[in-house]
Design a protein around this motif. Structure first.
Motif, PDB file in Angstrom:
ATOM      1  N   ASP A 251       0.841  -1.198   0.000  1.00 37.09           N
ATOM      2  CA  ASP A 251       0.000   0.000   0.000  1.00 37.09           C
ATOM      3  C   ASP A 251       0.882   1.257   0.000  1.00 37.09           C
ATOM      4  O   ASP A 251       1.900   1.311   0.715  1.00 37.09           O
ATOM      5  N   PRO A 252       0.527   2.269  -0.809  1.00 40.68           N
ATOM      6  CA  PRO A 252       1.377   3.475  -0.911  1.00 40.68           C
ATOM      7  C   PRO A 252       1.659   4.152   0.431  1.00 40.68           C
ATOM      8  O   PRO A 252       2.791   4.557   0.702  1.00 40.68           O
ATOM      9  N   TYR A 253       0.629   4.276   1.267  1.00 42.40           N
ATOM     10  CA  TYR A 253       0.840   4.922   2.561  1.00 42.40           C
ATOM     11  C   TYR A 253       1.763   4.082   3.448  1.00 42.40           C
ATOM     12  O   TYR A 253       2.695   4.612   4.075  1.00 42.40           O
ATOM     13  N   SER A 255       3.949   1.993   2.419  1.00 43.07           N
ATOM     14  CA  SER A 255       5.286   2.107   1.822  1.00 43.07           C
ATOM     15  C   SER A 255       5.987   3.367   2.295  1.00 43.07           C
ATOM     16  O   SER A 255       7.180   3.353   2.631  1.00 43.07           O
ATOM     17  N   ALA A 256       5.245   4.468   2.316  1.00 46.44           N
ATOM     18  CA  ALA A 256       5.823   5.747   2.751  1.00 46.44           C
ATOM     19  C   ALA A 256       6.315   5.661   4.192  1.00 46.44           C
ATOM     20  O   ALA A 256       7.418   6.127   4.518  1.00 46.44           O
ATOM     21  N   TYR A 310       1.357   9.170  -1.204  1.00 46.62           N
ATOM     22  CA  TYR A 310      -0.023   8.843  -0.772  1.00 46.62           C
ATOM     23  C   TYR A 310      -0.887  10.092  -0.730  1.00 46.62           C
ATOM     24  O   TYR A 310      -0.405  11.200  -0.889  1.00 46.62           O
TER      25      TYR A 310
END
Length: 310
Positions: A251-253, A255-256, A310
């Motif tokens: 998930d992008p968030y 990952s961040a 995100y």
């Protein structure tokens, strides 16, 4: 990046305050030790319990997330190990240097700072990073050093490792919180107030303790410490970003948050292990000092970059 820098600056200002207090003798090494114990066993544990009690196991554990972080971290672990062995040093020292290259200050710095800067939703991914660091890499260095000394792996070593994990207050508090959540137990108002008040001391206490502990560290072996700081602050988040964004479906968030956690400076517990085994403690000390000083800029840069994911 400037906006993020000003948001992270108060965190590092508290670290600087602790450093200055200890340097001037206002805060003794003994006081630093007791403050660290208070944060580790009580304040941070209360914060982790409160956060995890409001999460489900599914919200914390995500297999692609774990695999991405493991792959990226192991890649830099092997790079640091290879460079160390190529310099002609022994396996034990190489294991300590590899630990410096990948183990960040997730517990004392990452949990409070990323939760405030990236939102409380960051707590789940940060706790997963913390768990992987403690369980996988915290065990790996002990196995390598004790195995190199004894020439074999014994059941006694494995048993001691397992007992150590069971007694670690961060692991215990996360497990208790997730169990509380899984059982769908209501949080009584007095208990909630108790862990909120106690957990509120974790952020300032941890940051001040980081700074005070740095005051006693020396900057020796600067070339090696500089290389290991580069691994931790640049190569580690880059490798984790590659795995999270390109190799695994994370998930992008999440990952961040993972990348931001990977960008944190070297953790103090690496020095504790190095001092305990008597393997290159001065080198670790210098790396912690340098990576923490440089992270004032590098962490801000990484958080500013991942904010666009995100």
């Amino acid at each position: 990046m400037i906006d993020i820098f000003f948001k992270t600056l108060p965190f590092f200002a508290v670290i600087a305050l602790g450093f200055g207090a200890a340097k001037r003798g206002f805060f003794s090494p003994e006081a630093t030790g007791y403050l660290t114990k208070f944060v580790f066993y009580f304040a941070l544990s209360a914060m982790l319990f409160r956060f995890s009690a409001n999460l489900s196991f599914a919200e914390v554990f995500d297999l692609p997330f774990v695999l991405a972080y493991l792959a990226g971290t192991m890649a830099i672990y092997l790079v640091a190990t290879g460079v160390a062995l190529a310099r002609g040093i022994g396996v034990q020292e190489a294991a300590v240097e590899a630990q410096c290259a990948v183990i960040g200050n997730v517990g004392f710095l990452g949990v409070p700072m990323l939760a405030l800067l990236m939102g409380e939703a960051a707590v789940g991914p940060v706790m997963m990073v913390l768990a992987v660091d403690l369980i996988v890499f915290g065990s790996l260095i002990v196995l390598i050093i004790t195995g190199a000394r004894d020439g074999r792996m014994s059941p006694r070593i494995i048993g001691a490792l397992g007992l150590g994990l069971l007694k670690n207050p961060m692991i215990v508090s996360i497990t208790l919180g997730l169990t509380w959540s899984a059982l769908r137990l209501p949080m009584p108002a007095p208990l909630n107030e108790f862990v909120t008040i106690l957990g509120g001391a974790a952020t300032p206490g941890a940051l001040f303790a980081i700074g005070a502990s740095l005051a006693g560290k020396s900057a020796e072996r600067l070339s090696v410490a500089g290389w290991l700081s580069f691994c931790k602050l640049a190569l580690h988040p880059a490798a984790v970003a590659l795995c999270a964004l390109l190799l695994f479906e994370v998930d992008p968030y999440a990952s961040a948050v993972m990348i931001a956690a990977a960008a944190l400076p070297v953790a103090g517990n690496v020095y504790i292990l190095a001092a305990h085994f008597g393997v290159a403690p001065q080198r670790v000390s210098a790396t912690i000092l340098i990576s923490t000083a440089l992270s004032v800029v590098t962490v801000s840069a990484v958080i500013a970059w991942v904010a666009g994911l995100y």
